[in-house]
Design an enzyme around this catalytic site. Sequence first.
Site, mmCIF file in Angstrom:
data_model
loop_
_atom_site.group_PDB
_atom_site.id
_atom_site.type_symbol
_atom_site.label_atom_id
_atom_site.label_comp_id
_atom_site.label_asym_id
_atom_site.label_seq_id
_atom_site.Cartn_x
_atom_site.Cartn_y
_atom_site.Cartn_z
ATOM 1 N N ILE A 204 39.786 36.500 37.450
ATOM 2 C CA ILE A 204 40.490 37.409 36.536
ATOM 3 C C ILE A 204 41.070 38.599 37.301
ATOM 4 O O ILE A 204 42.219 39.007 37.070
ATOM 5 C CB ILE A 204 39.528 37.863 35.409
ATOM 6 C CG1 ILE A 204 39.247 36.685 34.455
ATOM 7 C CG2 ILE A 204 40.095 39.061 34.647
ATOM 8 C CD1 ILE A 204 38.144 36.950 33.437
ATOM 9 N N ASP B 160 37.310 44.688 47.027
ATOM 10 C CA ASP B 160 36.413 43.541 46.832
ATOM 11 C C ASP B 160 35.545 43.427 48.080
ATOM 12 O O ASP B 160 35.842 44.059 49.110
ATOM 13 C CB ASP B 160 37.255 42.259 46.626
ATOM 14 C CG ASP B 160 36.503 41.155 45.883
ATOM 15 O OD1 ASP B 160 35.463 40.689 46.393
ATOM 16 O OD2 ASP B 160 36.961 40.747 44.804
ATOM 17 N N ASN C 221 36.952 44.864 37.686
ATOM 18 C CA ASN C 221 36.629 43.457 37.385
ATOM 19 C C ASN C 221 35.462 42.911 38.188
ATOM 20 O O ASN C 221 34.945 41.845 37.842
ATOM 21 C CB ASN C 221 37.847 42.572 37.663
ATOM 22 C CG ASN C 221 39.084 43.102 36.979
ATOM 23 O OD1 ASN C 221 39.224 42.973 35.768
ATOM 24 N ND2 ASN C 221 39.959 43.752 37.734
ATOM 25 N N SER D 283 33.228 41.793 28.155
ATOM 26 C CA SER D 283 33.138 40.356 27.890
ATOM 27 C C SER D 283 32.984 40.129 26.392
ATOM 28 O O SER D 283 32.433 40.986 25.677
ATOM 29 C CB SER D 283 31.924 39.755 28.607
ATOM 30 O OG SER D 283 31.732 38.415 28.187
ATOM 31 N N TYR E 206 23.246 39.945 31.676
ATOM 32 C CA TYR E 206 24.721 39.980 31.731
ATOM 33 C C TYR E 206 25.261 40.606 30.440
ATOM 34 O O TYR E 206 26.102 41.515 30.469
ATOM 35 C CB TYR E 206 25.251 38.558 31.917
ATOM 36 C CG TYR E 206 26.757 38.464 31.979
ATOM 37 C CD1 TYR E 206 27.450 38.866 33.121
ATOM 38 C CD2 TYR E 206 27.497 37.979 30.903
ATOM 39 C CE1 TYR E 206 28.838 38.778 33.181
ATOM 40 C CE2 TYR E 206 28.878 37.882 30.954
ATOM 41 C CZ TYR E 206 29.542 38.287 32.097
ATOM 42 O OH TYR E 206 30.915 38.205 32.156
ATOM 43 N N LYS F 136 27.431 44.146 29.797
ATOM 44 C CA LYS F 136 28.774 44.145 29.194
ATOM 45 C C LYS F 136 28.788 44.972 27.906
ATOM 46 O O LYS F 136 29.776 45.643 27.594
ATOM 47 C CB LYS F 136 29.244 42.711 28.951
ATOM 48 C CG LYS F 136 29.439 41.912 30.244
ATOM 49 C CD LYS F 136 30.456 42.563 31.167
ATOM 50 C CE LYS F 136 30.699 41.755 32.420
ATOM 51 N NZ LYS F 136 31.715 42.359 33.295
ATOM 52 N N THR G 59 37.470 30.372 35.885
ATOM 53 C CA THR G 59 37.451 31.078 37.177
ATOM 54 C C THR G 59 36.313 30.477 38.015
ATOM 55 O O THR G 59 35.490 29.719 37.486
ATOM 56 C CB THR G 59 37.162 32.590 37.009
ATOM 57 O OG1 THR G 59 35.789 32.742 36.639
ATOM 58 C CG2 THR G 59 38.060 33.252 35.982
HETATM 59 N N1 LIG Z 1 35.230 34.045 33.633
HETATM 60 C C1 LIG Z 1 34.834 34.360 32.415
HETATM 61 O O1 LIG Z 1 34.636 33.501 31.542
HETATM 62 C C2 LIG Z 1 34.620 35.814 32.046
HETATM 63 C C3 LIG Z 1 34.506 36.131 30.677
HETATM 64 C C4 LIG Z 1 34.309 37.459 30.324
HETATM 65 C C5 LIG Z 1 34.255 38.442 31.289
HETATM 66 N N2 LIG Z 1 34.370 38.110 32.605
HETATM 67 C C6 LIG Z 1 34.294 39.192 33.584
HETATM 68 O O2 LIG Z 1 35.490 39.227 34.330
HETATM 69 C C7 LIG Z 1 35.209 39.780 35.633
HETATM 70 C C8 LIG Z 1 35.769 38.841 36.700
HETATM 71 O O3 LIG Z 1 35.082 37.592 36.575
HETATM 72 P P1 LIG Z 1 35.667 36.238 37.163
HETATM 73 O O4 LIG Z 1 35.338 35.183 36.187
HETATM 74 O O5 LIG Z 1 37.065 36.425 37.608
HETATM 75 O O6 LIG Z 1 34.669 36.057 38.406
HETATM 76 P P2 LIG Z 1 34.928 35.684 39.961
HETATM 77 O O7 LIG Z 1 33.577 35.362 40.481
HETATM 78 O O8 LIG Z 1 36.025 34.696 40.076
HETATM 79 O O9 LIG Z 1 35.440 37.072 40.581
HETATM 80 C C9 LIG Z 1 34.598 38.173 40.740
HETATM 81 C C10 LIG Z 1 35.063 38.972 41.925
HETATM 82 O O10 LIG Z 1 34.201 40.124 42.061
HETATM 83 C C11 LIG Z 1 33.859 40.269 43.402
HETATM 84 N N3 LIG Z 1 32.551 40.922 43.516
HETATM 85 C C12 LIG Z 1 31.358 40.451 43.086
HETATM 86 N N4 LIG Z 1 30.378 41.295 43.401
HETATM 87 C C13 LIG Z 1 30.967 42.336 44.054
HETATM 88 C C14 LIG Z 1 30.480 43.524 44.621
HETATM 89 N N5 LIG Z 1 29.157 43.831 44.612
HETATM 90 N N6 LIG Z 1 31.354 44.383 45.195
HETATM 91 C C15 LIG Z 1 32.685 44.098 45.219
HETATM 92 N N7 LIG Z 1 33.207 42.976 44.691
HETATM 93 C C16 LIG Z 1 32.357 42.098 44.120
HETATM 94 C C17 LIG Z 1 33.797 38.857 43.976
HETATM 95 O O11 LIG Z 1 33.918 38.858 45.397
HETATM 96 C C18 LIG Z 1 34.971 38.207 43.262
HETATM 97 O O12 LIG Z 1 36.168 38.348 44.000
HETATM 98 C C19 LIG Z 1 33.691 39.947 35.724
HETATM 99 O O13 LIG Z 1 33.368 41.300 35.449
HETATM 100 C C20 LIG Z 1 33.185 39.044 34.623
HETATM 101 O O14 LIG Z 1 31.947 39.467 34.116
HETATM 102 C C21 LIG Z 1 34.557 36.811 33.015
#
Ligand SMILES: NC(=O)c1ccc[n+]([C@@H]2O[C@H](COP(=O)([O-])OP(=O)(O)OC[C@H]3O[C@@H](n4cnc5c(N)ncnc54)[C@H](O)[C@@H]3O)[C@@H](O)[C@H]2O)c1
Length: 239
Positions: free
Chosen positions: A17, A36, A76, A126, A139, A143, A174
Amino acid sequence: MKLIGKSALVTGAASGIGAAIAAAFAREGARVAGLDVKPSACEVDVRADVTEESAVASAVEEAVRRLGRIDILSTNAGIAIRKPLDELTAGEWDRVVAVNLRGVFLVSKYSLPHMHRGSSIVHMASGVALVGTRNRAVYTATKGALVSLTRNMALDYAGRGIRVNSICPGFTRTPLTENLFSDPVRTAAFTALHPLGRMGEPEDVARAAVFLASDDAAWITGVALPVDGGYSAGHAADI
Ligand SMILES: NC(=O)c1ccc[n+]([C@@H]2O[C@H](COP(=O)([O-])OP(=O)(O)OC[C@H]3O[C@@H](n4cnc5c(N)ncnc54)[C@H](O)[C@@H]3O)[C@@H](O)[C@H]2O)c1
């Protein structure tokens, strides 16, 4: 193009995302710094673990040095653990809280001095902040806290003309959810939770982030916007 002349700092920009949001902001004319632990494809690539205060402070300073200021902050970086509460170790609890909540606090704290009237913050909460979902206690708690934090920050910074909103995505394709998408039975079960008949793509969420970041949302602050195919609207089944 909705973001011409703006500079954006996007955390979690290396994947999923956050990567889609960083790309969408750039397409809309913004200059983008990605923060990141992994390399991002952003114009400015700064590295930090969002839980480490001095690393975050240095990364934000570096982004500001390269971009000049921050008009948009999009948080994110996040992690998830799927376990019932009694099976979580204290270390697992602390790590999820640290990344999902302390990380948002630290990045916001060090970005805010560089933000100004007309700036916008978009936190990634979320759908599970709005609707209970089994086996995701820590989690979901983080959120839910982000939704509360969004309201509080909106009030605290309204006087400076800085808007603060969050997005509550439904289940989105993702790397975080790839194990779910690789199992056809679970994919069908998750799809059924979204009344519009599909799970999300990162671009679905990115479009909402562009809107909240842009001046089109100039009178919107303190909201948690579901972007979820109807997930949080209720049960899709005709009962
Ligand atoms: N994918 C879903 O279904 C979904 C739904 C609701 C909310 N979200 C939220 O969206 C956001 C992005 O999720 P995503 O699905 O793209 O996940 P993802 O795992 O594809 O991306 C997460 C990114 O965060 C970075 N990251 C993780 N820990 C870190 C840290 N300590 N310091 C710096 N960077 C860090 C990772 O390197 C990665 O690039 C998250 O906050 C997640 O909770 C995702």
